[in-house]
Design a protein around this motif. Structure first.
Motif, short mmCIF file in Angstrom:
data_model
loop_
_atom_site.label_atom_id
_atom_site.label_comp_id
_atom_site.label_asym_id
_atom_site.label_seq_id
_atom_site.Cartn_x
_atom_site.Cartn_y
_atom_site.Cartn_z
N TRP A 119 0.84 -1.21 0.00
CA TRP A 119 0.00 0.00 0.00
C TRP A 119 0.87 1.26 0.00
CZ3 TRP A 119 -4.22 1.06 4.31
CH2 TRP A 119 -5.00 2.15 3.90
N GLY A 120 1.88 1.25 0.86
CA GLY A 120 2.79 2.40 0.91
C GLY A 120 3.52 2.61 -0.40
N ARG A 121 3.95 1.51 -1.01
CA ARG A 121 4.64 1.62 -2.30
C ARG A 121 3.72 2.19 -3.37
NH1 ARG A 121 5.02 -0.80 -7.00
NH2 ARG A 121 7.04 -0.86 -8.08
N GLU A 122 2.47 1.71 -3.40
CA GLU A 122 1.54 2.21 -4.41
C GLU A 122 1.21 3.68 -4.21
OE1 GLU A 122 0.40 0.74 -7.07
OE2 GLU A 122 1.56 -1.06 -6.65
N ARG A 123 1.12 4.11 -2.95
CA ARG A 123 0.83 5.52 -2.69
C ARG A 123 2.00 6.40 -3.12
NH1 ARG A 123 -1.85 6.63 3.09
NH2 ARG A 123 -2.01 8.67 2.08
N ARG A 124 3.24 5.92 -2.87
CA ARG A 124 4.40 6.70 -3.32
C ARG A 124 4.45 6.75 -4.84
NH1 ARG A 124 6.75 3.69 0.87
NH2 ARG A 124 7.62 2.22 -0.66
N HIS A 125 4.12 5.61 -5.49
CA HIS A 125 4.12 5.56 -6.94
C HIS A 125 3.06 6.48 -7.53
CE1 HIS A 125 4.56 3.89 -10.97
NE2 HIS A 125 3.26 3.73 -11.01
N THR A 126 1.89 6.53 -6.89
CA THR A 126 0.80 7.39 -7.38
C THR A 126 1.14 8.86 -7.21
OG1 THR A 126 -0.81 5.67 -6.81
CG2 THR A 126 -1.65 7.91 -7.16
N SER A 127 1.75 9.22 -6.06
CA SER A 127 2.09 10.61 -5.80
C SER A 127 3.21 11.09 -6.73
CB SER A 127 2.51 10.80 -4.34
OG SER A 127 3.65 9.99 -4.05
N SER A 128 4.13 10.18 -7.09
CA SER A 128 5.23 10.57 -7.98
C SER A 128 4.82 10.55 -9.43
CB SER A 128 6.43 9.63 -7.78
OG SER A 128 6.07 8.30 -8.11
N SER A 129 3.76 9.78 -9.76
CA SER A 129 3.27 9.69 -11.14
C SER A 129 1.77 9.89 -11.16
CB SER A 129 3.63 8.34 -11.76
OG SER A 129 5.03 8.12 -11.68
N PRO A 130 1.30 11.11 -10.93
CA PRO A 130 -0.15 11.33 -10.80
C PRO A 130 -0.93 11.06 -12.06
CG PRO A 130 1.04 13.42 -10.95
CD PRO A 130 2.07 12.35 -10.83
N ASP A 131 -0.25 11.04 -13.23
CA ASP A 131 -0.96 10.84 -14.49
C ASP A 131 -0.95 9.40 -14.95
OD1 ASP A 131 -1.45 13.55 -14.62
OD2 ASP A 131 0.44 13.96 -15.67
N THR A 132 -0.37 8.51 -14.12
CA THR A 132 -0.31 7.11 -14.51
C THR A 132 -1.71 6.52 -14.54
OG1 THR A 132 1.87 6.87 -13.55
CG2 THR A 132 0.63 4.85 -13.95
N PRO A 133 -2.14 5.91 -15.65
CA PRO A 133 -3.47 5.33 -15.70
C PRO A 133 -3.56 4.11 -14.83
CG PRO A 133 -2.25 4.77 -17.68
CD PRO A 133 -1.40 5.72 -16.92
N GLY A 134 -4.76 3.82 -14.38
CA GLY A 134 -4.97 2.62 -13.57
C GLY A 134 -5.74 2.97 -12.32
N ASN A 135 -6.26 2.01 -11.66
CA ASN A 135 -7.02 2.22 -10.45
C ASN A 135 -6.09 2.45 -9.28
OD1 ASN A 135 -9.36 1.83 -11.85
ND2 ASN A 135 -9.49 -0.34 -11.37
N PRO A 136 -6.42 3.33 -8.34
CA PRO A 136 -5.57 3.53 -7.18
C PRO A 136 -5.50 2.26 -6.35
CG PRO A 136 -7.69 4.61 -6.89
CD PRO A 136 -7.64 4.14 -8.29
N GLY A 137 -4.27 1.97 -5.93
CA GLY A 137 -4.07 0.77 -5.13
C GLY A 137 -3.97 -0.48 -5.93
#
Length: 552
Positions: free
Chosen positions: A517-535
């Protein structure tokens, strides 16, 4: 308990944001029309056929064995029958690419479905021929046959669901399949207990003909699924599968399965025989290697298993394993080192409630509840709470993403085991049983919804049948192995401490989910335009499109 059917849950493909925007909106009339399609009816009946056998060789069989006076330790070991579902990935590539002789006229999917359903029906009738008080070994042997046939049916059904409809229809087909599956589980658990009691096996008055008649009746209930298989049309063969079939012939497929089975047997056996050998005497100069080879049978068996392992891992063995290794290597290449965390999470997520579930029905019987009470509360009422939990889980996933609800489901599933510990000290308290079962099944349904979505997001549609079988098998392997010793744990610890231990073994899973979960949140915050569902892990591999037409 409630988490077992997740191993068979429908594979729901996770679309990228771009694909979701490109999908046309459908009216409510079109959405509801999906449920009236022949595909939906086929999935409803096939789901019913899939739900019957697993319960009959697992929880219902444990009640039969306990009433017959079989020891708890033996019942725990008998639960290892469920390992057939944990290793179904071994022969899943065979179902993808080999059409059976004679029955093959029905088509690649239908031929395997018809064979497995026939074997399940014959196996359930065969179980009715053996009284566990006099022929326990034969009863378990036939139950193993039923489990393998049922696991094969699951593989074929998973692939069939993926191939008969486009993405927009998958959710409706999943709902139909789940409904049929849950109804079958209800009949095979609560219904079987009611029927056995109605035939005269009541309380301490064990009556073998009552249980035999019950299993014969349920063997006949496989008929609707078999007729559905004969009625429905064969789905088209995907292009990727045609290419794989051309690359890997039947002989290669059979060699792959054989090499993999030998490897799975030889590796653990090699270490087991080494442990029981006298090899430590070589280091203390008490014996020589020649003495071990001439006199130590355990060392000789260790040598044989070592040779077999080396042959399987040689260049010849690796070439033979190609049909199985290709989907596995695809998964590893997509997730790399993260695959270790993902596999650890999958392997342990349902451990807490699965290990506890092996002894659940035995616990109810030992506590003094009647079969009618067990059936009414644990099965009928529990089913409603499971479906309610799954529905709530689905809504929460849409709102908050998969991983937060995956964590919540894992936490709730482990924590509710503490309620069983409390119940063990209260005796046959019906009110507490209702509350405990309600909480346990609700949390199980919540966890199942999150886990199905998570497994679906990890699979590549190009290898969906094999990869989904592999991931769902990994989910069952460790819990089934530990669950085999659940009877021993109860004998040594007592029920209260046993339930406490099963709650604690859910903690490592929560740590792994937190890490991911922590890894996915860091990945989402660093790549906000990455397509896909959160988490949800984003697959780097291209996903194969679904067919655009149904087989009917």
């Amino acid at each position: 308990m409630a988490g077992i059917p997740a191993a068979r849950a429908v594979r729901v493909h996770t679309l990228s944001a771009t694909m979701q925007r490109s999908m046309p909106r459908r009216t409510w009339r079109e959405a509801f029309a999906t449920y009236a399609s022949p595909s939906a009816l086929a999935l409803l009946l096939l789901g019913f056929a899939a739900g019957l056998p697993m319960v009959l060789v697992f929880s219902t069989l444990s009640v039969w064995l306990r009433e017959a006076g079989v020891a708890r330790e033996t019942i725990g070991y008998a639960s290892l029958i469920g390992l057939a579902y944990a290793f179904k990935w071994v022969w899943s590539p065979l179902l993808d690419q080999w059409r059976l002789p004679l029955l093959g006229r029905l088509g690649r999917r239908r031929s395997w479905l018809a064979l497995s359903q026939l074997l399940v029906a014959v196996g359930l009738a065969g179980m009715a021929l053996f009284d566990p008080q006099t022929h326990l070994g034969w009863l378990i042997a036939v139950a193993v046959l039923v489990a393998f046939a049922s696991a094969t049916q699951d593989i074929a059904l998973d692939a069939y669901r993926l191939e008969i409809a486009e993405n927009t229809q998958q959710a409706a087909l999943a709902a139909c399949y789940t409904t049929g599956y849950r109804v079958a589980m209800l009949l095979a658990s609560a219904g079987a207990l009611f029927v056995a009691e109605g035939f005269g096996s009541v309380g301490n008055n064990y009556l073998y003909p009552a249980w035999a008649s019950t299993y014969l009746l349920f063997a006949l209930l496989m008929l609707p699924g078999l007729l559905t298989t004969l009625w429905m049309r064969e789905p088209p063969v995907p292009q990727q599968t045609q290419q794989a079939a051309a690359r890997y012939g039947l002989t290669h497929q059979l060699v792959s399965v054989l090499v993999l089975i030998v490897l799975l047997i030889s590796v653990p056996a090699m270490f087991t025989q080494l442990y029981h050998s006298g090899v430590d005497g070589v280091f203390s100069s008490q014996v020589t290697l020649l003495d071990l080879l001439l006199d130590d049978r355990a060392f000789l068996r260790f040598t044989l298993y070592t040779v077999l392992t080396v042959l399987c891992l040689s260049s010849f063995g690796r070439r033979g394993l190609a049909p199985v290794l290709t989907p596995i290597s695809d998964f590893i290449q997509r997730y790399r080192w993260q695959a270790l965390v993902l596999l650890g999470l999958i392997a342990t997520y349902r451990m807490s409630d699965t290990v506890m579930g092996v002894m659940a029905n035995v616990f109810y019987v030992d506590l003094g509840f009647s079969k009618e009470q067990i059936a009414s509360v644990s099965k009928l009422f529990g089913l409603v709470m499971t479906l309610l939990g799954a529905g709530v889980g689905g809504l929460l996933i849409v709102r908050f993403g998969i991983l937060p609800i995956l964590f919540l489901g894992g936490l709730a599933s482990a924590a509710t085991n503490l309620l069983f510990a409390m119940l063990s000290g209260m005796g046959p308290n019906l009110e507490m049983l209702v509350f405990t079962i309600s909480a346990d099944n609700f949390s199980g349904g919540l966890a199942t919804a999150a886990f199905v979505a998570y497994l679906s997001s990890l699979t590549n549609l190009q290898f969906s049948a094999t990869q989904y079988a592999l991931l769902s098998s990994i989910m069952l392997l460790l819990p089934r192995l530990i669950g085999g010793y659940s009877g021993v744990m109860v004998e040594n610890l007592g029920y209260a401490d046993f339930f406490l231990v099963t709650a604690l073994i859910g903690v490592p899973t929560l740590l792994l989910i937190g890490l991911q979960w922590g890894r996915e949140r860091r990945h989402t915050s660093s790549s906000p335009d990455t397509p896909g569902n959160p988490g949800t892990p984003t697959s780097a591999a291209p996903q194969a499109p679904r067919p655009t037409s149904t087989p009917e």
